[in-house]
Design a protein around this motif. Structure first.
Motif, mmCIF file in Angstrom:
data_model
loop_
_atom_site.group_PDB
_atom_site.id
_atom_site.type_symbol
_atom_site.label_atom_id
_atom_site.label_comp_id
_atom_site.label_asym_id
_atom_site.label_seq_id
_atom_site.Cartn_x
_atom_site.Cartn_y
_atom_site.Cartn_z
ATOM 1 N N MET A 1 0.850 -1.182 0.000
ATOM 2 C CA MET A 1 0.000 0.000 0.000
ATOM 3 C C MET A 1 0.890 1.237 0.000
ATOM 4 O O MET A 1 1.792 1.354 0.805
ATOM 5 C CB MET A 1 -0.907 -0.014 1.223
ATOM 6 N N SER A 2 0.616 2.151 -0.905
ATOM 7 C CA SER A 2 1.351 3.406 -0.950
ATOM 8 C C SER A 2 0.623 4.513 -0.203
ATOM 9 O O SER A 2 1.210 5.525 0.142
ATOM 10 C CB SER A 2 1.552 3.835 -2.399
ATOM 11 N N GLY A 3 -0.667 4.346 0.027
ATOM 12 C CA GLY A 3 -1.448 5.345 0.732
ATOM 13 C C GLY A 3 -2.922 5.008 0.637
ATOM 14 O O GLY A 3 -3.293 3.913 0.238
ATOM 15 N N TYR A 4 -3.752 5.966 1.022
ATOM 16 C CA TYR A 4 -5.192 5.740 0.948
ATOM 17 C C TYR A 4 -5.905 7.050 0.692
ATOM 18 O O TYR A 4 -5.335 8.131 0.846
ATOM 19 C CB TYR A 4 -5.722 5.045 2.200
ATOM 20 N N GLN A 5 -7.149 6.942 0.287
ATOM 21 C CA GLN A 5 -7.999 8.096 0.055
ATOM 22 C C GLN A 5 -9.227 8.013 0.949
ATOM 23 O O GLN A 5 -9.787 6.939 1.128
ATOM 24 C CB GLN A 5 -8.463 8.158 -1.400
ATOM 25 N N VAL A 6 -9.603 9.152 1.495
ATOM 26 C CA VAL A 6 -10.828 9.271 2.279
ATOM 27 C C VAL A 6 -11.748 10.188 1.498
ATOM 28 O O VAL A 6 -11.360 11.292 1.117
ATOM 29 C CB VAL A 6 -10.552 9.865 3.671
ATOM 30 N N GLN A 7 -12.955 9.722 1.237
ATOM 31 C CA GLN A 7 -13.921 10.527 0.490
ATOM 32 C C GLN A 7 -15.142 10.738 1.362
ATOM 33 O O GLN A 7 -15.610 9.818 2.018
ATOM 34 C CB GLN A 7 -14.299 9.818 -0.808
ATOM 35 N N TYR A 8 -15.649 11.980 1.375
ATOM 36 C CA TYR A 8 -16.855 12.265 2.146
ATOM 37 C C TYR A 8 -17.796 13.130 1.319
ATOM 38 O O TYR A 8 -17.376 13.866 0.431
ATOM 39 C CB TYR A 8 -16.521 12.934 3.484
ATOM 40 N N ALA A 9 -19.088 12.972 1.616
ATOM 41 C CA ALA A 9 -20.124 13.706 0.899
ATOM 42 C C ALA A 9 -21.339 13.849 1.805
ATOM 43 O O ALA A 9 -21.415 13.231 2.873
ATOM 44 C CB ALA A 9 -20.515 12.965 -0.372
ATOM 45 N N THR A 10 -22.299 14.642 1.361
ATOM 46 C CA THR A 10 -23.492 14.863 2.175
ATOM 47 C C THR A 10 -24.624 13.903 1.854
ATOM 48 O O THR A 10 -25.658 13.935 2.500
ATOM 49 C CB THR A 10 -23.989 16.310 2.011
ATOM 50 N N ASN A 11 -24.443 13.032 0.843
ATOM 51 C CA ASN A 11 -25.433 11.987 0.591
ATOM 52 C C ASN A 11 -24.712 10.667 0.342
ATOM 53 O O ASN A 11 -23.531 10.651 -0.003
ATOM 54 C CB ASN A 11 -26.356 12.340 -0.573
ATOM 55 N N ASN A 12 -25.401 9.551 0.537
ATOM 56 C CA ASN A 12 -24.722 8.262 0.487
ATOM 57 C C ASN A 12 -24.424 7.768 -0.926
ATOM 58 O O ASN A 12 -23.737 6.771 -1.093
ATOM 59 C CB ASN A 12 -25.472 7.202 1.284
ATOM 60 N N SER A 13 -24.892 8.469 -1.943
ATOM 61 C CA SER A 13 -24.521 8.107 -3.312
ATOM 62 C C SER A 13 -23.305 8.907 -3.790
ATOM 63 O O SER A 13 -22.860 8.737 -4.920
ATOM 64 C CB SER A 13 -25.696 8.317 -4.259
ATOM 65 N N PHE A 14 -22.791 9.796 -2.940
ATOM 66 C CA PHE A 14 -21.585 10.589 -3.193
ATOM 67 C C PHE A 14 -21.701 11.419 -4.474
ATOM 68 O O PHE A 14 -20.792 11.469 -5.285
ATOM 69 C CB PHE A 14 -20.346 9.685 -3.239
ATOM 70 N N THR A 15 -22.849 12.074 -4.633
ATOM 71 C CA THR A 15 -23.047 12.917 -5.804
ATOM 72 C C THR A 15 -23.059 14.402 -5.472
ATOM 73 O O THR A 15 -22.827 15.225 -6.352
ATOM 74 C CB THR A 15 -24.358 12.561 -6.517
#
Length: 70
Positions: A1-15
């Protein structure tokens, strides 16, 4: 593993209001996300990546977790 990404959004479909934070390195096992609004619900998911021969290979996204800020 070289790293990771954290993604956040205000709805669960990430749109809507989607942001992605990239964390480099193997030893970083946590990160803080700045600029979130208080008393608001966000959905968060994570994926790892590995760099080989100058190209990044990503895992699939984890299941979304519902989080409410304080």
């Amino acid at each position: 593993m070289s790293g990771y990404q954290v993604q956040y959004a205000t709805n669960n479909s990430f749109t809507s209001n989607k942001k992605t934070v990239t964390v480099k390195g193997k030893s970083n096992d946590s990160t803080k996300v700045q600029g979130l609004k208080s008393k608001k619900t966000y959905f968060v998911r994570v994926r790892t990546y590995k760099t080989a021969n100058g190209k990044k290979y990503y895992s699939s996204w984890s299941a979304a977790k519902k989080v409410t800020t304080k």
